[in-house]
Design an enzyme around this catalytic site. Structure first.
Site, short mmCIF file in Angstrom:
data_model
loop_
_atom_site.label_atom_id
_atom_site.label_comp_id
_atom_site.label_asym_id
_atom_site.label_seq_id
_atom_site.Cartn_x
_atom_site.Cartn_y
_atom_site.Cartn_z
N ASP A 1 0.88 -1.11 0.00
CA ASP A 1 -0.04 -0.05 0.09
C ASP A 1 0.90 1.29 0.02
OD1 ASP A 1 -1.81 2.10 0.50
OD2 ASP A 1 -2.38 1.30 2.51
N ASN B 1 0.09 4.51 -0.53
CA ASN B 1 -0.51 5.77 -0.11
C ASN B 1 -1.22 5.67 1.41
OD1 ASN B 1 -2.81 4.32 -0.80
ND2 ASN B 1 -3.50 6.09 -2.19
N ASP C 1 -3.99 3.76 2.57
CA ASP C 1 -5.40 3.86 2.78
C ASP C 1 -5.72 2.46 3.07
OD1 ASP C 1 -4.89 2.64 0.21
OD2 ASP C 1 -6.31 3.73 -0.95
N ASP D 1 -1.48 -0.75 -4.29
CA ASP D 1 -1.70 -0.06 -5.01
C ASP D 1 -0.45 -0.15 -6.16
OD1 ASP D 1 0.04 1.71 -3.77
OD2 ASP D 1 -1.39 2.62 -2.73
N ASP E 1 -3.95 -9.32 -16.49
CA ASP E 1 -4.83 -10.18 -16.63
C ASP E 1 -5.64 -9.66 -17.28
OD1 ASP E 1 -6.48 -12.36 -15.27
OD2 ASP E 1 -5.19 -11.99 -13.66
N ASP F 1 -8.04 -15.03 -18.22
CA ASP F 1 -9.00 -15.45 -17.17
C ASP F 1 -10.18 -16.40 -17.81
OD1 ASP F 1 -9.91 -14.82 -14.37
OD2 ASP F 1 -11.78 -14.34 -15.32
N GLU G 1 -6.06 -19.60 -18.53
CA GLU G 1 -6.74 -20.16 -17.23
C GLU G 1 -7.75 -21.28 -17.82
OE1 GLU G 1 -8.71 -19.45 -12.80
OE2 GLU G 1 -9.30 -18.34 -14.77
N HIS H 1 -4.30 -16.57 -6.36
CA HIS H 1 -4.75 -15.99 -5.53
C HIS H 1 -6.26 -16.52 -5.30
CE1 HIS H 1 -5.99 -15.43 -9.75
NE2 HIS H 1 -7.11 -14.81 -9.18
N ASP H 2 -6.54 -17.93 -6.00
CA ASP H 2 -7.71 -18.41 -5.85
C ASP H 2 -7.32 -19.95 -5.08
OD1 ASP H 2 -9.35 -16.85 -7.30
OD2 ASP H 2 -8.74 -18.03 -9.25
C1 NOJ Z 1 -10.99 -16.58 -12.26
C2 NOJ Z 1 -10.15 -15.82 -11.37
O1 NOJ Z 1 -9.08 -16.30 -11.16
C3 NOJ Z 1 -10.96 -15.66 -10.32
O2 NOJ Z 1 -10.33 -14.97 -9.24
C4 NOJ Z 1 -12.30 -15.05 -10.35
O3 NOJ Z 1 -13.27 -14.92 -9.52
C5 NOJ Z 1 -12.87 -15.60 -11.70
N1 NOJ Z 1 -11.92 -16.03 -12.73
C6 NOJ Z 1 -13.90 -14.94 -12.39
O4 NOJ Z 1 -13.26 -13.92 -13.19
#
Ligand code: NOJ
Length: 561
Positions: free
Chosen positions: A32, A34, A36, A40, A109, A212, A266, A339-340
């Site tokens: 981060d 700034n 908040d 960023d 992305d 994605d 993906e 991140h998933d």
């Molecule tokens: C895959 C992404 O990695 C995920 O984070 C997202 O929620 C879904 N696609 C929908 O875009």
């Protein structure tokens, strides 16, 4: 500017991605700048020297486009601008040039299966039946005069896939949240818009895209209902649809072919045969794909909420399948976190404090020398573990909340529901990056948007940089060893396919051989009698001295050249 970057750019080396080590940044949680509470772009710029020190040469940036953030940026309302709290377009351009200066490429992305419901196209599409944008989306009349959706499909986030438009008889398709309407790729205008978006960023200098849920873009136009089931009803009609390859080739021919860029798709639920079609170079579709077979080894029916005990043998089987199946036919991507996904330490082995560091190193070494391009998710390089949330309201992720509500409806017992949900929630990997042991982990000076992991006291970058034998320094060594023809092009051979605790494979190119052995258990195990382990030179290990016993979660790397 870094030499290898300049050379490969001048030489228009189109397969530079085969030499890439890619670091994924989830911008909300990285740094981060700034204060908040939200990560960023200026924050990212301030950490580029850290990435350089780690040794990566490419960044995959999760979405930074303008967005209402219903799904943390995977819902885009303007493809040509930056979400204000993340910064401005000028900040973005500065970040890009600062990356390139350091020899780090940038892939964005690309979220084009759906837009945000706040996108002007969608607003126009639903407010006016004659709008030129109406056909940009998948809008159909409901059954029973609009009382029921057009079919019984359900989406990825535990909800029906159709959303009624006000009190009309029409519905729009949305395979994720109701704020993420699916685009209608059948409409050539939509495909032209996507190409323009791609060119906009490529002309600015970005080096490629992580695409994605790209295997969802073509839907079977019959829109048939299916036999009822709990999850993803209708998937055979919307995953790997009939025109997928045609669309991808069109993007390649009209856009990618004119740039020195790469794409990684993906590809949810793709089989090896489908993957081959996507990445065989002659077909000109994608550079590589993310397959999820290995992240599905610890669940049933490929649904992460259906817990299944992790077994190494299952993991080896899928690794063998992909390593052999794509060899010399296409290119693999290699990843164990994103991140998933929840964090890998504690998932594929243990997060017992005592073993956390050796486990993190062992997992790193095990996937890093497979054939393909390695990805490292932020924090993985210091062995960050899952978030320590204690109640539902600490979770921010829309999927987590949806699944909780679905579980309640199905009358699943609360303690069971919470246990599954908490261990599998995507927020486990979205906690603020742990830069130091200060109150907010050096991520920010104010309370971040999501809870900071308590173990930032001991697991943090500052500490990792200080310790010579930290996970960070181990990853640095892994990265330095990757620059090698055998690792890049060698054949993959599983040396112990039947062993339930040891993963031991060889990469072979001509007479040159590179061997990795990893103990996935807490047990001490006698080093198997394999000539490679007896005769080859030991290059790296996560314990001090190599002996004839493999210690808990020990990993060793050998080679004969
Ligand atoms: C895959 C992404 O990695 C995920 O984070 C997202 O929620 C879904 N696609 C929908 O875009």
């Amino acid at each position: 500017m870094a030499l290898d970057y300049i050379l490969s750019t001048l030489m228009k080396k189109t397969d530079w991605y085969k030499d890439a080590i890619i670091y994924q940044i989830y911008p909300r949680s990285f740094c981060d700048g700034n204060n908040d509470g939200l990560g960023d772009i200026p924050g990212i710029i301030s950490k580029l020297d850290y990435l350089k020190e780690l040794g990566v040469n490419c960044v995959w940036l999760s979405p930074v486009y303008d967005s209402p953030q219903e799904d943390n940026g995977y819902d885009i309302s303007n493809y040509r601008d930056i979400y204000k709290p993340f910064g401005t377009l000028d900040d973005f351009k500065l970040m890009l040039s600062e990356m390139h200066k350091r020899g780090i490429r940038l892939i964005m992305d690309l979220v084009v299966n759906h837009t945000s419901s706040e996108h002007p196209w969608f607003k126009s599409a639903i407010s006016d039946k004659n709008s030129p944008y109406r056909d940009y989306y998948i809008i159909k009349k409901g059954r029973k005069n609009g009382k029921k959706p057009p079919n019984n499909w359900s989406g990825f986030f535990a909800e029906d896939a159709w959303e009624r438009i006000g009190d009309t008889e029409d519905y729009y398709l949305r395979l994720f949240t109701k704020g993420q309407p699916d685009l209608n790729w059948e409409n050539p205008k939509v495909r032209e818009e996507v190409k323009d978006i791609l060119k906009y960023w490529l002309d600015m200098g970005v080096d490629g895209f992580r695409c994605d849920v790209i295997t969802l873009i073509s839907k079977d136009q019959r829109f048939k209902s299916v036999f009822p089931s709990l999850a993803l009803r209708g998937k055979k009609y919307f995953v790997n649809g009939p025109r997928l390859h045609e669309y991808l080739h069109e993007l390649y021919k009209d856009v990618y072919a004119n740039y020195n860029c790469m794409t990684v798709g993906e590809t949810v639920l793709s089989t090896l045969d489908q993957a081959r079609l996507l990445v065989e170079p002659a077909r000109e579709e994608l550079s590589m794909i993310f397959n999820f077979d290995h992240t599905d080894v610890d669940n049933y029916f490929r649904v992460k909420w259906f817990y299944r005990k992790f077994k190494l043998k299952r993991l080896k089987k899928v690794v063998n399948k992909w390593q052999k199946g794509l060899y010399q036919k296409g290119w693999n991507s290699l990843f164990i976190e994103n991140h998933d996904q929840r964090r890998c330490v504690g998932r594929f082995n243990t997060d017992d404090k005592e073993y956390r560091e050796v486990s993190a190193k062992m997992l790193g070494a095990t996937y890093f020398f497979l054939q393909g391009t390695p990805f490292i998710y932020q924090g993985q390089e210091i062995g960050i573990t899952n978030g320590d949330f204690s109640s539902l309201d600490e979770y921010q992720d829309v999927e987590t909340h949806n699944v909780y509500h679905m579980g309640e409806k199905l009358k699943i017992l609360k303690p069971m529901l919470k246990k599954t949900l908490f261990s599998r929630s995507r927020d486990n990997a979205r906690t603020p990056m742990q830069w130091d042991n200060s109150e907010f982990a050096g991520f920010s000076n104010v309370k971040p948007w999501i809870k900071v992991n308590k173990n930032k006291e001991t697991i943090n970058v500052q500490e990792s940089l200080k310790q010579d034998d930290s996970v960070f320094h181990f990853y640095q060594k892994l990265i330095s060893l990757r620059n090698d023809e055998v690792i890049k092009n060698g054949e993959y051979i599983d040396l112990l396919p039947r062993d339930k605790n040891l993963f031991c494979y060889k990469r072979k190119l001509g007479d040159k051989e590179f061997v990795v052995i990893s103990n996935f258990s807490k047990k001490e195990i006698k080093l198997p009698k394999i000539k490679e382990l007896e005769e080859y030179q030991l290059l790296l290990s996560n314990y001090d001295k190599g002996s004839t016993i493999l210690k808990a979660f020990e990993t060793r790397i050998y080679r004969n050249y």
